[in-house]
Design a protein around this motif. Structure first.
Motif, PDB file in Angstrom:
ATOM      1  N   LYS A 138       0.862  -1.180   0.000  1.00 23.39           N
ATOM      2  CA  LYS A 138       0.000   0.000   0.000  1.00 23.39           C
ATOM      3  C   LYS A 138       0.900   1.232   0.000  1.00 23.39           C
ATOM      4  CE  LYS A 138      -4.465  -1.327   1.889  1.00 23.39           C
ATOM      5  NZ  LYS A 138      -5.541  -0.947   2.836  1.00 23.39           N
ATOM      6  N   VAL A 139       0.366   2.334  -0.546  1.00 16.53           N
ATOM      7  CA  VAL A 139       1.132   3.573  -0.627  1.00 16.53           C
ATOM      8  C   VAL A 139       0.405   4.672   0.140  1.00 16.53           C
ATOM      9  CG1 VAL A 139       2.233   5.258  -2.152  1.00 16.53           C
ATOM     10  CG2 VAL A 139       1.964   2.886  -2.894  1.00 16.53           C
ATOM     11  N   TYR A 140       1.165   5.398   0.949  1.00 18.16           N
ATOM     12  CA  TYR A 140       0.611   6.506   1.737  1.00 18.16           C
ATOM     13  C   TYR A 140       1.367   7.790   1.408  1.00 18.16           C
ATOM     14  CZ  TYR A 140      -1.671   2.808   4.374  1.00 18.16           C
ATOM     15  OH  TYR A 140      -2.439   1.717   4.715  1.00 18.16           O
ATOM     16  N   ASN A 141       0.634   8.906   1.444  1.00 17.35           N
ATOM     17  CA  ASN A 141       1.203  10.209   1.099  1.00 17.35           C
ATOM     18  C   ASN A 141       1.116  11.156   2.300  1.00 17.35           C
ATOM     19  OD1 ASN A 141       0.172  13.166  -0.340  1.00 17.35           O
ATOM     20  ND2 ASN A 141       2.167  12.326  -0.871  1.00 17.35           N
ATOM     21  N   VAL A 142       2.228  11.804   2.591  1.00 17.37           N
ATOM     22  CA  VAL A 142       2.303  12.783   3.680  1.00 17.37           C
ATOM     23  C   VAL A 142       2.591  14.150   3.083  1.00 17.37           C
ATOM     24  CG1 VAL A 142       3.439  13.412   5.837  1.00 17.37           C
ATOM     25  CG2 VAL A 142       3.279  11.006   5.173  1.00 17.37           C
ATOM     26  N   VAL A 143       1.781  15.142   3.408  1.00 20.27           N
ATOM     27  CA  VAL A 143       1.982  16.500   2.902  1.00 20.27           C
ATOM     28  C   VAL A 143       2.018  17.483   4.074  1.00 20.27           C
ATOM     29  CG1 VAL A 143       1.047  18.374   1.488  1.00 20.27           C
ATOM     30  CG2 VAL A 143       0.872  16.002   0.689  1.00 20.27           C
TER      31      VAL A 143
END
Length: 247
Positions: A138-143
């Protein structure tokens, strides 16, 4: 005299305004973490065939192996193919417990990718187990956004693991669990570092039917002239091939 005072006041006002602008740029006002798996294809390069040193040289006790001195004699002295009985209900991590993923805003490149495993005690090579599922991820994005609403850190990372392997049909174990950077962008004036931590592996099943469990932490730190932010996202991986984001 009056002109001098006015000029001084104007200079101070401009300096104060510039400081406020600078501070807004370097501040952190908003952080979001989002599951973006659907935006990334399940790409597994040829290097995943040798995700860690276990694949390339299973029985040599490579330098990444994390184990206690009491386990060393068991793992190094015996070829797993000749072991009379594996301790299937005692699950240990043969792999790295802590490793860098991003340093100073740049991905850490490993020829032998750091990863963790939840395998039965007495085993030195995951390939001596059978019935593995295909790798899952799974891929997670942090901004991170600053005071102007600008994205100053944009970091996507992939959680990868392979589960379901068994010892002669007994148990469900985990191998090649790791974090990979999918994308990272860091604005000028900010420093970003990320590391992975695998604090524990354990048996979530029974003594007769062990199921490996693993906690995986992605920790990161963002710093600027006026900000210092540190966060952790935790995940639970099971030998039954499931991944859960912990709250």
């Amino acid at each position: 005299m009056i002109r001098s005072l006015m000029a001084m006041a104007l200079t101070l006002g401009m300096a104060s305004s510039a400081f406020a602008v600078d501070k807004a740029y370097f501040e952190i006002k908003k952080v979001t973490v989002t599951d973006v798996t659907e935006q990334y294809a399940q790409q597994f390069k040829a290097t995943t065939n040798s995700v860690n040193g276990l694949n390339e040289d299973c029985n040599t006790g490579a330098d990444f192996v994390a184990r206690t001195s009491s386990e060393t004699s068991v793992l190094d002295a015996a070829n797993p193919l000749n072991v009379v009985e594996l301790i299937v209900d005692q699950i240990i991590n043969i792999g790295k417990k802590i490793f860098a993923v991003i340093q100073a805003g740049r991905p850490v490149v490993n020829l032998k990718l750091d990863s963790a495993n939840a395998l039965p005690k007495g085993l030195t090579c995951w390939s001596d187990l059978s019935g593995w599922n295909v790798p899952n991820s799974k891929v997670y994005n942090v901004v991170y956004e600053n005071g102007f609403g600008m994205s100053v850190v944009d970091y996507s990372y992939r959680v990868i693991y392979t589960a379901g392997g068994s010892a002669d049909g007994v148990g469900k174990y985990i191998t090649n669990a790791t974090f990979l950077p999918a994308n990272v962008s860091v604005a000028w004036g900010f420093t970003f570092d990320a590391k992975a931590e695998i604090p524990s592996v354990f048996n979530t099943g029974s003594k007769k039917d062990p199921v490996a469990g693993m906690v995986m932490n992605m920790e990161w730190k963002v710093t600027s002239a006026v900000a210092h932010e540190q966060s952790t996202e935790s995940y639970f991986v099971s030998g039954d091939n499931s991944l859960k984001q912990l709250q």
